[in-house]
Design an enzyme around this catalytic site. Structure first.
Site, PDB file in Angstrom:
ATOM      1  CD1 TRP A 189      59.440  23.959  -8.917  1.00  0.00           C
ATOM      2  CD2 TRP A 189      60.768  22.439  -7.942  1.00  0.00           C
ATOM      3  NE1 TRP A 189      58.668  23.163  -8.136  1.00  0.00           N
ATOM      4  CE2 TRP A 189      59.437  22.217  -7.535  1.00  0.00           C
ATOM      5  CE3 TRP A 189      61.790  21.611  -7.440  1.00  0.00           C
ATOM      6  CZ2 TRP A 189      59.100  21.186  -6.640  1.00  0.00           C
ATOM      7  CZ3 TRP A 189      61.448  20.594  -6.567  1.00  0.00           C
ATOM      8  CH2 TRP A 189      60.117  20.401  -6.190  1.00  0.00           C
ATOM      9  CG  ASP A 220      62.809  13.427  -2.514  1.00  0.00           C
ATOM     10  OD1 ASP A 220      61.884  14.139  -2.085  1.00  0.00           O
ATOM     11  OD2 ASP A 220      63.972  13.840  -2.676  1.00  0.00           O
ATOM     12  CG  HIS A 270      57.185  19.233   4.658  1.00  0.00           C
ATOM     13  ND1 HIS A 270      57.626  19.162   3.363  1.00  0.00           N
ATOM     14  CD2 HIS A 270      58.314  19.191   5.417  1.00  0.00           C
ATOM     15  CE1 HIS A 270      58.938  19.101   3.326  1.00  0.00           C
ATOM     16  NE2 HIS A 270      59.383  19.110   4.555  1.00  0.00           N
ATOM     17  NE  ARG A 301      66.998  21.441   4.866  1.00  0.00           N
ATOM     18  CZ  ARG A 301      66.192  20.395   4.983  1.00  0.00           C
ATOM     19  NH1 ARG A 301      66.359  19.532   5.957  1.00  0.00           N
ATOM     20  NH2 ARG A 301      65.216  20.194   4.126  1.00  0.00           N
ATOM     21  CG  ASN A 335      62.399  13.141  -6.391  1.00  0.00           C
ATOM     22  OD1 ASN A 335      61.875  12.315  -7.140  1.00  0.00           O
ATOM     23  ND2 ASN A 335      61.709  13.976  -5.645  1.00  0.00           N
ATOM     24  CD  GLU A 360      65.122  23.680   3.525  1.00  0.00           C
ATOM     25  OE1 GLU A 360      64.238  23.621   4.402  1.00  0.00           O
ATOM     26  OE2 GLU A 360      65.308  22.776   2.699  1.00  0.00           O
ATOM     27  NE  ARG A 393      58.516  22.686   3.924  1.00  0.00           N
ATOM     28  CZ  ARG A 393      58.856  22.252   2.714  1.00  0.00           C
ATOM     29  NH1 ARG A 393      60.132  22.123   2.369  1.00  0.00           N
ATOM     30  NH2 ARG A 393      57.920  21.916   1.849  1.00  0.00           N
ATOM     31  CG  HIS A 410      66.783  16.841   2.241  1.00  0.00           C
ATOM     32  ND1 HIS A 410      67.052  16.362   0.987  1.00  0.00           N
ATOM     33  CD2 HIS A 410      65.641  17.546   2.133  1.00  0.00           C
ATOM     34  CE1 HIS A 410      66.119  16.777   0.150  1.00  0.00           C
ATOM     35  NE2 HIS A 410      65.252  17.500   0.810  1.00  0.00           N
ATOM     36  CG  ASP A 415      62.733  24.775   1.317  1.00  0.00           C
ATOM     37  OD1 ASP A 415      62.740  23.538   1.174  1.00  0.00           O
ATOM     38  OD2 ASP A 415      63.579  25.540   0.800  1.00  0.00           O
TER      39      ASP A 415
HETATM   40  C1  CS2 Z   1      62.497  20.168  -0.041  1.00  0.00           C
HETATM   41  C2  CS2 Z   1      62.481  18.847  -0.749  1.00  0.00           C
HETATM   42  O1  CS2 Z   1      62.128  18.906   1.906  1.00  0.00           O
HETATM   43  C3  CS2 Z   1      62.653  19.925   1.446  1.00  0.00           C
HETATM   44  O2  CS2 Z   1      63.287  20.764   2.109  1.00  0.00           O
HETATM   45  O3  CS2 Z   1      63.485  21.046  -0.490  1.00  0.00           O
HETATM   46  O4  CS2 Z   1      61.211  18.334  -0.646  1.00  0.00           O
HETATM   47  C4  CS2 Z   1      62.863  18.888  -2.210  1.00  0.00           C
HETATM   48  O5  CS2 Z   1      61.942  19.695  -2.922  1.00  0.00           O
HETATM   49  C5  CS2 Z   1      62.828  17.470  -2.734  1.00  0.00           C
HETATM   50  O6  CS2 Z   1      63.694  16.688  -1.968  1.00  0.00           O
HETATM   51  C6  CS2 Z   1      63.233  17.402  -4.188  1.00  0.00           C
HETATM   52  O7  CS2 Z   1      63.237  16.059  -4.593  1.00  0.00           O
HETATM   53 MG    MG Z   2      64.346  22.149   1.032  1.00  0.00          MG
END
Ligand code: CS2
Ligand code: MG
Length: 413
Positions: A413, A327, A122, A294, A37, A247, A147, A323, A221
């Site tokens: 970030w 993306d 999410h 993860r 990403n 996380e 989440r 994960h 997270d």
């Molecule tokens: C995040 C991701 O899904 C997660 O746990 O940490 O969405 C992450 O922000 C993205 O993969 C970044 O591209």
């Molecule tokens: Mg994450």
């Protein structure tokens, strides 16, 4: 079984994806996800310039040897770009091998250890009422684990919180890498204040638990933003809410930071989505500093590497938590699901669900039913890529946001 072609397909149906498509002399096609990403073109270049020329004429059946050749033969090892490229080759070769065997990939990984893989979605909200609505919506969609991410009073935007402008489909969609049609694509800048976040979050989980009760598995997270002692404080403050995991509490590369967090809290810890090899985990596993791994197949060198990582994690009682944001392409998601079904130390699978537009290009056969994911029994990975549809969605530059503190200091970030 000679490889006669290997194409790198960059397409952007709702967001950017990089896919490697390998074809053998017998016409068998294998797919691999190489999406990184915000840095997609770096992986395309690595594949096109340095990997594809080595693949043509090589034997598609020699998966382990190809992996070792691409890893050791590059001399310069590891790193997200390299390992996403290696992952795409490896996954495509496993897709081919399973298709030739007439079996779904999980059957070549030891067969099914479970009926399905527990998924988590999410839920998010700019405030608590919106968050509670989002949790209800995800439970209606069938999620059994969720989440939880929210806004912080006084902040315009916060990581992980969908807003109607950002998503690709329904209002809970959340796509962090913002594409713009303008000629000046720059990362958006988000302001962050960890102390405000630490003051706010426990009350959010208090509201969620009082609304939904103690049983619902809740995940959060931290997204790399805290110092070790801040993460220790948050883990301790969240213990009454019995999280499934916290996380990325601290920047993942500082493995020793988890020692301090572990001393202060029993909240389970998950880390590794930004890792790209088993060597990133050695301290974390040996000292049992985490509870879930993860990494995604796409970013960790493929099915071969992920299976070895999960087998090492099993030695230390650590489980998978792969994960699975949007993306990670449907190809990468399918590869994860075959491992999820087969490995004994499965924990949970992230599943943000791709948009309808993405699924116009990637024709999937995996299914989400009653909170569980199953890769299907289609031979191979069970995903096809519609090349004509892919051509309708050209790449668009997109960056992940960056984070700055109130005084302008760049933050994680
Ligand atoms: C995040 C991701 O899904 C997660 O746990 O940490 O969405 C992450 O922000 C993205 O993969 C970044 O591209
Ligand atoms: Mg994450």
């Amino acid at each position: 079984m000679q490889i006669v072609s290997a194409e790198v397909i960059v397409t952007s149906p709702g967001r950017n994806f990089v896919t490697l498509r390998i074809t053998t002399e017998d016409g068998v096609v294998g797919l691999g996800d190489a999406t990184l990403n915000g840095r997609e073109l770096a992986v395309r270049s690595y594949l096109d310039s340095h990997v594809v020329p080595l693949l043509i004429g090589s034997d598609a059946s020699r998966i382990e040897d190809t992996w070792q050749h691409l890893y050791r033969g590059a001399y310069w090892r590891r790193g997200p770009v390299t390992m996403a490229a290696v992952a795409a080759v490896d996954t495509a070769l496993w897709d081919i091998k399973a298709k030739c065997a007439g079996m779904p990939l999980y059957q070549l990984l030891g067969g099914a250890s479970r009926t399905g893989a527990l998924a988590y979605g999410h839920a998010s909200g700019r405030d608590v009422p919106e968050l509670l609505d989002s949790i209800r919506a995800h439970r209606e969609q069938g999620y059994r684990a969720i989440r939880v991410q929210t806004g912080i009073p006084g902040f315009d935007s916060v990581y992980g919180v969908a807003s109607s402008s950002a998503g690709g489909g329904d209002r809970y969609d959340y796509e962090p890498a913002r594409r713009t049609d303008g000629d000046r694509t720059r990362p958006t800048v988000e302001t962050w204040d960890t102390r405000a976040y630490l003051r706010h979050l426990p009350s959010v989980f208090e509201s969620v638990r009082s609304e939904f009760g103690p049983e619902l598995p809740l995940l959060h997270d931290g997204h790399h933003r805290m110092t070790p002692i801040q993460a220790a404080r948050l883990g301790k403050a969240l213990e009454p809410y019995d999280l499934f995991w916290l996380e990325d509490a601290t920047p993942a590369e500082d493995q020793e930071a988890l020692r301090l967090i572990r001393q202060h809290t029993t909240t389970p810890l998950a880390i590794g989505e930004v890792f790209n090899s088993v060597y990133d985990y050695t301290t974390l596993l040996r000292e049992r500093l985490i509870d879930y791994v993860r990494s995604a197949v796409t970013h960790t060198g493929g099915v071969t590497a992920m299976k070895k990582l999960l087998d090492l994690a099993a030695v230390y009682g650590v489980r998978s938590g792969m994960h699975g944001p949007t993306d990670i392409s449907p190809v990468g998601m399918a590869a994860a699901l075959h491992l999820d079904l087969a490995v004994h130390n499965f924990g949970i699978q992230e599943y943000m669900r791709h948009s309808e537009r993405t699924l116009e290009v990637f024709r999937t056969s995996y299914r989400f039913e009653d909170g569980l994911l199953h890769p299907s029994d289609t031979p191979g990975l069970g995903v096809d890529l519609d090349i004509e549809a892919a051509r309708r969605f050209p790449y668009q530059q997109a960056y992940l946001p960056i984070s700055r503190l109130h005084d302008g200091t760049v933050h994680d970030w």
